[in-house]
Design a protein around this motif. Structure first.
Motif, PDB file in Angstrom:
ATOM      1  N   GLU A   1       0.839  -1.191   0.000  1.00  0.00           N
ATOM      2  CA  GLU A   1       0.000   0.000   0.000  1.00  0.00           C
ATOM      3  C   GLU A   1       0.876   1.244   0.000  1.00  0.00           C
ATOM      4  O   GLU A   1       2.003   1.205   0.472  1.00  0.00           O
ATOM      5  CB  GLU A   1      -0.983  -0.015   1.177  1.00  0.00           C
ATOM      6  N   ALA A   2       0.494   2.329  -0.561  1.00  0.00           N
ATOM      7  CA  ALA A   2      -0.803   2.603  -1.123  1.00  0.00           C
ATOM      8  C   ALA A   2      -0.718   2.787  -2.645  1.00  0.00           C
ATOM      9  O   ALA A   2      -1.586   2.319  -3.371  1.00  0.00           O
ATOM     10  CB  ALA A   2      -1.398   3.860  -0.489  1.00  0.00           C
TER      11      ALA A   2
ATOM     12  N   ILE B   1      -1.378  -0.030  -5.350  1.00  0.00           N
ATOM     13  CA  ILE B   1      -2.632  -0.787  -5.382  1.00  0.00           C
ATOM     14  C   ILE B   1      -3.400  -0.591  -6.688  1.00  0.00           C
ATOM     15  O   ILE B   1      -3.872  -1.565  -7.275  1.00  0.00           O
ATOM     16  CB  ILE B   1      -3.507  -0.448  -4.159  1.00  0.00           C
TER      17      ILE B   1
ATOM     18  N   LYS C   1       0.329  -4.498   4.062  1.00  0.00           N
ATOM     19  CA  LYS C   1      -0.121  -3.322   4.815  1.00  0.00           C
ATOM     20  C   LYS C   1       1.036  -2.745   5.613  1.00  0.00           C
ATOM     21  O   LYS C   1       1.876  -3.475   6.126  1.00  0.00           O
ATOM     22  CB  LYS C   1      -1.257  -3.709   5.761  1.00  0.00           C
TER      23      LYS C   1
END
Length: 192
Positions: free
Chosen positions: A58-59, A62, A80
């Motif tokens: 992430e981020a 994505i 994460k």
């Protein structure tokens, strides 16, 4: 990828410290048409190998990874940068230093979503020093899954991440490789 290089030249901004801002189309505001072409290109480049999962962090990776996963017809899994209360069960974890954010993240992925049966393609927006790719590869190794390759939208060829990964025998396909950039003039030179 000519379309991507042209867009970088048109809308990319070179900042001091070897930073290339492409947030107007890649990693803040997203040009979905361009993302679609990027996903198609990754599918073309890696069509010769079996892929069961697309993996990113992430981020900003994505969106690219999601469209790429659509072309492969496989799930997207993303690591994460923090553990949330709704993440249940055991996890694989590693530490990753971010070039852009100048900090170290503890990165995790649930053991439910990566296993020794998976054949994984890593997709990310940038490759500079290779810390994010190294961390994702650590998580893949920890899970027992097979790393099939690494797909990068923009590689900074003047930094050592791509070279180090390739020297380890990892297949790296970058859609645009920046050989040099100058924050004083804004000039960007691509490797062909």
């Amino acid at each position: 990828m000519e379309l991507l290089e042209q867009r970088i030249l048109k809308d990319g901004v070179v900042k001091a410290g070897n930073v290339l801002k492409v947030d107007s189309f890649l990693n803040h505001q997203i040009d979905i048409g361009l993302m679609n072409e990027i996903g198609k290109e990754f599918k073309r480049l890696f069509s010769d190998i079996e892929i069961t999962k697309i993996f990113t962090i992430e981020a900003s990776g994505i969106a690219i990874a999601a469209i790429t996963a659509q072309y492969f017809g496989v799930p997207l899994v993303f690591a994460k940068k923090s553990r949330s209360i709704n993440l249940e069960g055991s996890v694989y974890s590693t530490r990753i230093e971010s070039f852009t954010h100048k900090r170290v993240y503890d990165v995790i992925v649930s053991k439910k979503y990566l296993s020794e049966d998976d054949k994984v393609l890593v997709i990310d927006d940038f490759l500079a020093n290779g810390c994010a790719a190294d961390g994702l590869i650590d998580l893949i190794d920890e899970s027992g899954a097979a790393l099939q390759g690494v797909g990068i939208v923009i590689e900074k060829g003047f930094q050592d991440g791509g070279r180090r990964l390739r020297e380890k025998g990892i297949r790296v396909e970058s859609l645009a490789i920046v050989d040099s950039m100058d924050d004083a003039t804004g000039e960007i030179v691509f490797r062909h």
